[in-house]
Design a protein around this motif. Structure first.
Motif, mmCIF file in Angstrom:
data_model
loop_
_atom_site.group_PDB
_atom_site.id
_atom_site.type_symbol
_atom_site.label_atom_id
_atom_site.label_comp_id
_atom_site.label_asym_id
_atom_site.label_seq_id
_atom_site.Cartn_x
_atom_site.Cartn_y
_atom_site.Cartn_z
ATOM 1 N N UNK A 155 0.857 -1.035 0.021
ATOM 2 C CA UNK A 155 -0.020 0.119 -0.136
ATOM 3 C C UNK A 155 0.910 1.304 0.038
ATOM 4 N N UNK A 156 1.903 1.184 0.890
ATOM 5 C CA UNK A 156 2.847 2.447 1.073
ATOM 6 C C UNK A 156 3.874 2.508 -0.129
ATOM 7 N N UNK A 157 3.913 1.357 -0.906
ATOM 8 C CA UNK A 157 4.931 1.271 -1.991
ATOM 9 C C UNK A 157 6.556 1.147 -1.188
ATOM 10 N N UNK A 158 6.642 0.641 0.122
ATOM 11 C CA UNK A 158 7.972 0.289 0.551
ATOM 12 C C UNK A 158 8.614 -1.074 0.076
ATOM 13 N N UNK A 159 9.769 -0.968 -0.394
ATOM 14 C CA UNK A 159 10.249 -2.188 -1.006
ATOM 15 C C UNK A 159 10.836 -3.077 0.250
ATOM 16 N N UNK A 160 10.688 -4.483 0.052
ATOM 17 C CA UNK A 160 11.206 -5.573 0.865
ATOM 18 C C UNK A 160 12.548 -6.020 0.453
ATOM 19 N N UNK A 161 13.823 -5.919 0.896
ATOM 20 C CA UNK A 161 14.875 -6.355 0.163
ATOM 21 C C UNK A 161 15.473 -7.512 1.277
ATOM 22 N N UNK A 162 15.854 -8.679 0.346
ATOM 23 C CA UNK A 162 16.198 -9.855 1.240
ATOM 24 C C UNK A 162 17.650 -9.968 1.009
ATOM 25 N N UNK A 163 18.427 -10.277 1.992
ATOM 26 C CA UNK A 163 19.911 -10.400 2.058
ATOM 27 C C UNK A 163 20.253 -11.773 2.793
ATOM 28 N N UNK A 164 21.322 -12.147 2.117
ATOM 29 C CA UNK A 164 21.796 -13.721 2.520
ATOM 30 C C UNK A 164 23.242 -13.389 3.541
ATOM 31 N N UNK A 165 22.726 -13.536 4.552
ATOM 32 C CA UNK A 165 24.068 -13.249 5.713
ATOM 33 C C UNK A 165 25.199 -14.252 5.485
ATOM 34 N N UNK A 166 24.713 -15.460 5.276
ATOM 35 C CA UNK A 166 26.138 -16.540 4.917
ATOM 36 C C UNK A 166 27.065 -16.019 3.673
ATOM 37 N N UNK A 167 26.613 -15.186 2.943
ATOM 38 C CA UNK A 167 27.202 -14.907 1.643
ATOM 39 C C UNK A 167 27.684 -13.284 1.917
ATOM 40 N N UNK A 168 27.296 -12.367 3.126
ATOM 41 C CA UNK A 168 27.582 -11.375 3.174
ATOM 42 C C UNK A 168 29.183 -10.883 3.297
ATOM 43 N N UNK A 169 29.579 -9.840 2.470
ATOM 44 C CA UNK A 169 30.867 -9.679 2.600
ATOM 45 C C UNK A 169 31.178 -8.111 2.580
ATOM 46 N N UNK A 170 30.449 -7.417 3.325
ATOM 47 C CA UNK A 170 30.767 -6.178 3.239
ATOM 48 C C UNK A 170 29.736 -5.132 2.590
#
Ligand code: ASP
Ligand code: MG
Length: 459
Positions: free
Chosen positions: A274-289
């Motif tokens: 309704x508000x047009x706010x995006x959901x972003x998904x991240x994978x913590x196991x491949x996080x490199x900064x």
């Protein structure tokens, strides 16, 4: 600078080592955040088991307390190397465990768990993890405050077990209480009814908590950290070569979540779309900064070349087939079914009718009670009821599914080449999803066949 609500789930809180990744991720944002947390991995299930057992056995309370204390202490001591902070945090953790003990003891004395007490008990997983993380992050020089839903005013409709957030009532309170210059740690999974009682937002409800808070404070984004690759073309545990999906519309993501993809709570998208706010998904196991999301769910509708973006399934489905000549066209029968099932809080997943039968799709755990409820007193002119439990529901999702000719033929062609008998098909109920019902034993073969049809590199 806009605000970001960041959610860390139980899968980010499995082992002590996981917290190091979480700290790096929080640092990478380099700005004040609203952080919503789930319970440590497995804790809600543990609480649920004790809730059942404690009616007979009060020893379970003491065992639970010492297990939870040990788990939280181990993580605390791995990150906080300061005697006084350790002691203070343990003192607070013990305080929450003592509260939990009182509720469980009450249930033992009553010999039953009223729903208000059940919700309260289950909220302790999040109450403990938020306290623990607040202490660790502060020690690591990420200044933050714990903010409980009852303090900041996250209100619900008061329905126990599966509440809906009251945005009207929560909106101003959350804006006032969550200042833009401060980082907060909010325990997810529950809100507060008008009477001040804890009400859960359904299993996996911390995603919904994060979305609701994001909506109320007008966040720039809601970021959900997982230990897998976001939304995928199929479950990678079953399908080799499943791909991550970079962009999804709210509708696609909601349908995938509803039909069992298990990535996000299906209600996450209600406020955000309704508000047009995006959901972003991240994978913590491949996080490199770098803060590069794996999947983004937004209002953008981008059709995939092959239209189908993902195939998913659930075994949590059963059918009540109510038979009788003319049931499909006699007025009032459907209303009667809906009212009676609603009376015992049974959710209808879908209804598919024919002239001589009404098929009610339910969660498998509900089919037996639903059959009893509907059989009691009979339903209008219906003469017979069949319960079908040994089935799975397979869904294909993608913008354009309804409008591009030939998609249905490809889906069902792929399934029929495996000699799988399709029992019910539902095409057209949603703009972006179609589903069908098959015998449970054939489910994985059907998913593989469809994935091969739409995602094999030669297609
Ligand atoms: N801890 C709760 C559950 O296991 C809520 C959540 O993780 O989102 O369902
Ligand atoms: Mg979850």
């Amino acid at each position: 600078m806009g605000r970001i609500v960041v959610k860390f789930g139980g899968s980010n809180l499995k082992r002590a080592e996981d917290i190091a990744n979480l700290i790096s991720a929080v640092r990478a944002y380099d700005r004040p955040l609203v952080i919503v947390v789930s319970a440590l991995y497995g804790v809600t299930d543990m609480l649920k088991e004790v809730l059942t057992g404690v009616v007979r056995d009060k020893e379970l309370i003491f065992r639970l307390k010492s297990t939870l204390l040990e788990e939280h202490k181990q993580i605390l001591f791995s990150y906080v190397n300061h005697a006084i902070i350790r002691q203070e945090t343990l003192f607070e953790i013990r305080g929450r465990l003592d509260e939990l003990e009182k509720f469980l003891f009450g249930i033992h004395l009553l010999q039953e768990a009223p729903e208000a007490a059940e919700d309260r008990v289950l909220s302790y997983g999040e109450r403990l993890s938020s306290l623990l993380l607040t202490s660790i992050l502060n020690y690591k020089a990420i200044e933050c405050l714990e903010a409980l839903p009852e303090e900041i005013g996250l209100f619900t409709d008061g329905i126990h077990g599966n509440a809906t957030v009251n945005y009207k009532k929560s909106g101003d309170r959350l804006v006032q209480n969550l200042r833009p210059d401060t980082t907060y740690i909010v325990p997810g999974f529950y809100g507060i009814g008008d009477n001040g009682k804890v009400t859960l937002l359904g299993r996996g409800g911390s995603d919904y908590s994060a979305a609701a808070i994001g909506y109320c404070i007008g966040a720039e984004a809601v970021d959900v950290w997982k230990d897998v690759e976001g939304f995928m073309s199929a479950d990678p545990k079953v399908i080799d070569g499943a791909n991550a999906i970079g962009q999804l519309s709210y509708m696609e993501a909601a349908e995938l979540s509803y039909f069992g993809a298990g990535i996000l709570h299906p209600r996450t998208f209600e406020p955000l779309s309704e508000a047009g706010i995006p959901v972003r998904l991240y994978n913590i196991t491949t996080f490199s900064g770098s803060l590069e999301p794996v999947s983004i769910v937004s209002g953008l509708q981008r059709q995939a070349i092959g239209i189908v973006k993902s195939v998913t399934w659930t075994d949590d489905v059963g059918i009540l087939r109510i038979k009788g000549s003319g049931v499909g066209i006699k007025p009032g029968i459907m209303a009667e079914i809906a009212v009676r099932l609603n009376g015992c809080r049974i959710n209808i997943k879908s209804i598919i009718t024919a002239q001589t039968a009404i098929n009610v799709l339910l969660s498998r755990k509900d089919t037996s009670i639903a059959a009893d409820v509907l059989l009691e007193g009979g339903i209008g002119i219906a003469v017979e009821m069949e319960r079908i439990d040994d089935i799975s529901l397979v869904a294909v999702v993608g913008d354009g599914i309804l409008h591009r000719p030939g998609i249905a033929a490809r889906v069902f062609g792929a399934v029929s080449r495996q000699h799988i008998n399709i029992r019910i098909i539902c095409f057209g109920a949603s703009d972006v999803a179609a589903y069908f019902i098959i015998p449970r034993g054939d489910c994985i073969d059907a998913v593989k066949a469809i994935h091969q049809e739409f995602f094999h590199e030669n297609n």
